[in-house]
Motif scaffolding. Structure first.
Motif, short mmCIF file in Angstrom:
data_model
loop_
_atom_site.label_atom_id
_atom_site.label_comp_id
_atom_site.label_asym_id
_atom_site.label_seq_id
_atom_site.Cartn_x
_atom_site.Cartn_y
_atom_site.Cartn_z
N TYR A 177 0.85 -1.20 0.00
CA TYR A 177 0.00 0.00 0.00
C TYR A 177 0.87 1.24 0.00
N ARG A 178 0.29 2.33 -0.50
CA ARG A 178 0.94 3.62 -0.44
C ARG A 178 -0.14 4.69 -0.43
N TRP A 179 0.27 5.88 -0.01
CA TRP A 179 -0.63 7.03 0.06
C TRP A 179 -0.29 8.01 -1.04
N ARG A 180 -1.32 8.50 -1.72
CA ARG A 180 -1.17 9.54 -2.74
C ARG A 180 -1.92 10.77 -2.23
N GLY A 181 -1.19 11.90 -2.10
CA GLY A 181 -1.80 13.12 -1.59
C GLY A 181 -1.30 14.33 -2.34
#
Length: 109
Positions: free
Chosen positions: A38-42
């Motif tokens: 998983y990763r976060w895109r912001g």
């Protein structure tokens, strides 16, 4: 969840099905094993992929229920949580046509 607190560790339940012809072995059992990532895109960009272990081998046509422990970003804002599977040293599943799961999540103070 629709929202989480900054830096919160939360559980995300998911089910995945092996629609291929090869078994998925956990990465701890094989150099070419499968991990959940998983990763976060912001607004500030895209975070690095974090790996989580597959709990057991998944044979073709079978499913596995997952309870993923996810760490939220520390900074508040609107994010997209991206989840994919990766056969280590070979390929990301999204690159083979399975697609990446994307969930909008608001991170609060």
């Amino acid at each position: 969840p629709k929202s989480v607190r900054g830096a919160q560790l939360f559980l995300l339940d998911a089910t995945v099905k092996n629609v291929g012809t090869a078994p998925w072995l956990p990465a701890e059992q094989s150099q070419l094993g499968v991990n959940i990532a998983y990763r976060w895109r912001g607004a500030d960009g895209i975070g690095a992929w974090e790996r989580l272990p597959l709990p057991r081998a998944v044979l073709p046509t079978k499913t596995v229920a997952l309870s993923l422990s996810i760490q939220a970003p520390s900074q508040a804002g609107e994010y997209t949580l991206e989840l994919d599977l990766v056969r280590e040293g070979v390929t990301w599943f999204a690159q083979t046509g399975s697609g990446t799961l994307r969930l909008p999540i608001c991170v609060t103070d």
